[in-house]
Design a protein around this motif. Structure first.
Motif, PDB file in Angstrom:
ATOM      1  N   UNK A  78       3.272   5.870  -3.033  1.00 54.42           N
ATOM      2  CA  UNK A  78       2.519   6.170  -4.182  1.00 54.42           C
ATOM      3  C   UNK A  78       1.116   6.736  -3.805  1.00 54.42           C
ATOM      4  N   UNK A  79       0.399   5.806  -3.144  1.00 55.15           N
ATOM      5  CA  UNK A  79      -1.102   5.881  -2.791  1.00 55.15           C
ATOM      6  C   UNK A  79      -1.353   6.892  -1.637  1.00 55.15           C
ATOM      7  N   UNK A  80      -0.307   7.532  -1.039  1.00 55.73           N
ATOM      8  CA  UNK A  80      -0.459   8.372   0.117  1.00 55.73           C
ATOM      9  C   UNK A  80      -0.325   9.673  -0.615  1.00 55.73           C
ATOM     10  N   UNK A 142      -3.773  -1.074   1.270  1.00 58.64           N
ATOM     11  CA  UNK A 142      -3.639  -1.657  -0.196  1.00 58.64           C
ATOM     12  C   UNK A 142      -2.558  -2.818   0.132  1.00 58.64           C
ATOM     13  N   UNK A 143      -2.836  -4.024  -0.348  1.00 63.67           N
ATOM     14  CA  UNK A 143      -1.801  -5.045  -0.645  1.00 63.67           C
ATOM     15  C   UNK A 143      -0.896  -5.234   0.555  1.00 63.67           C
ATOM     16  N   UNK A 169     -10.819   0.850   3.828  1.00 62.10           N
ATOM     17  CA  UNK A 169     -10.731   0.366   2.568  1.00 62.10           C
ATOM     18  C   UNK A 169      -9.528  -0.596   2.444  1.00 62.10           C
ATOM     19  N   UNK A 170      -9.791  -2.038   2.365  1.00 59.94           N
ATOM     20  CA  UNK A 170      -8.765  -2.804   2.467  1.00 59.94           C
ATOM     21  C   UNK A 170      -8.856  -3.753   1.427  1.00 59.94           C
ATOM     22  N   UNK A 171      -7.461  -3.925   0.515  1.00 58.27           N
ATOM     23  CA  UNK A 171      -7.545  -4.410  -0.751  1.00 58.27           C
ATOM     24  C   UNK A 171      -6.482  -5.532  -0.318  1.00 58.27           C
TER      25      UNK A 171
END
Ligand SMILES: C[S@@+](CC[C@H](N)C(=O)[O-])C[C@H]1O[C@@H](n2cnc3c(N)ncnc32)[C@H](O)[C@@H]1O
Length: 219
Positions: A78-80, A142-143, A169-171
């Motif tokens: 999805x984020x890719x 992410x996650x 960017x690490x979430x």
């Protein structure tokens, strides 16, 4: 959760377990009197940010279109896709699960050709990225890192693949001070979390040891 947050305000005699005969009566009797404190604690702990937060942070980086990004632990992609569509980055999504890579790759066909041409997927893990040294401008993760035991290895891989002045960017979720041991025990097992990787202090130390500087920390 209600008992955990408001335990200091619960009147004597309300500490019964669910299922005990007078639990319902005590619970409904106590809650109206601790509800305000409960809601205040909840609002403080959530400090909700909008769903656009991570993309806003990427926007602030001002990376030019055509920059190279890696979505580590991309899941179904999805984020890719979003990173390609929103910023025209050339993005590689990486995930250890073959099923995720298959689903993400199949969905490429439904994207606009100009977006699809910017995206590729590869099987791999944060601890051993199938990416060359100094080839990436943005690591997006992410996650994912709560599932990774060897954080040192993961962050040193992020460092290896990033170009000089590259950004990561690490979430992720961390255990807060209100998380009780028994809650953590259940939650970590249920979600497949490595407990030490949900420890903010350990993550801070790992980030520094890998040679990163934290520019921004949002909650
Ligand atoms: C909660 S999902 C998040 C997926 C995606 N990043 C998102 O934000 O929607 C966690 C993902 O991490 C992946 N994962 C688990 N262990 C990993 C590892 N060691 N390295 C990279 N990804 C991993 C899982 O396969 C899964 O796709």
């Amino acid at each position: 959760m209600m008992r955990g947050v408001g335990s200091t305000n619960v009147p004597a005699g309300t500490d019964n377990e669910p299922g005990e005969p007078d639990w319902l009566e005590h619970s409904y009797d106590a809650f109206p009197r601790l509800e305000e404190a409960f809601n205040a604690a909840l609002a403080e702990s959530l400090q909700p940010c909008g769903p656009e937060l991570l993309y806003d942070l990427v926007r602030e980086m001002e990376l030019p279109s055509g920059s190279s990004a890696a979505d580590i632990g991309c899941g179904e992609g999805t984020h890719t896709y979003q990173l390609a569509e929103r910023f025209q980055f050339s993005v590689t999504g990486i995930d250890p699960l073959p099923r995720h890579i298959e689903i993400a790759s199949t969905a490429l066909a439904s994207l606009a050709p100009e977006v699809a041409s910017l995206v590729q997927f590869a099987q791999g893990a944060a601890e051993g990225l199938p990416i060359g040294d100094a080839t990436v401008d943005l690591v997006w993760c992410r996650d994912v890192l709560v599932h990774v035991a060897d954080l040192d290895r993961a962050y040193s891989e992020f460092r290896r693949v990033l170009r000089p002045n590259g950004r990561a960017l690490v979430y992720q979720m961390f255990a807060g001070e209100r998380l009780e041991a028994r809650e953590a025990d259940w939650l970590w097992k249920t979600m497949g979390v490595v407990p030490t990787s949900a420890d903010a202090a350990r993550t801070d130390a790992t980030i520094s040891a890998a040679g990163f500087r934290v520019d921004k920390c949002a909650m």
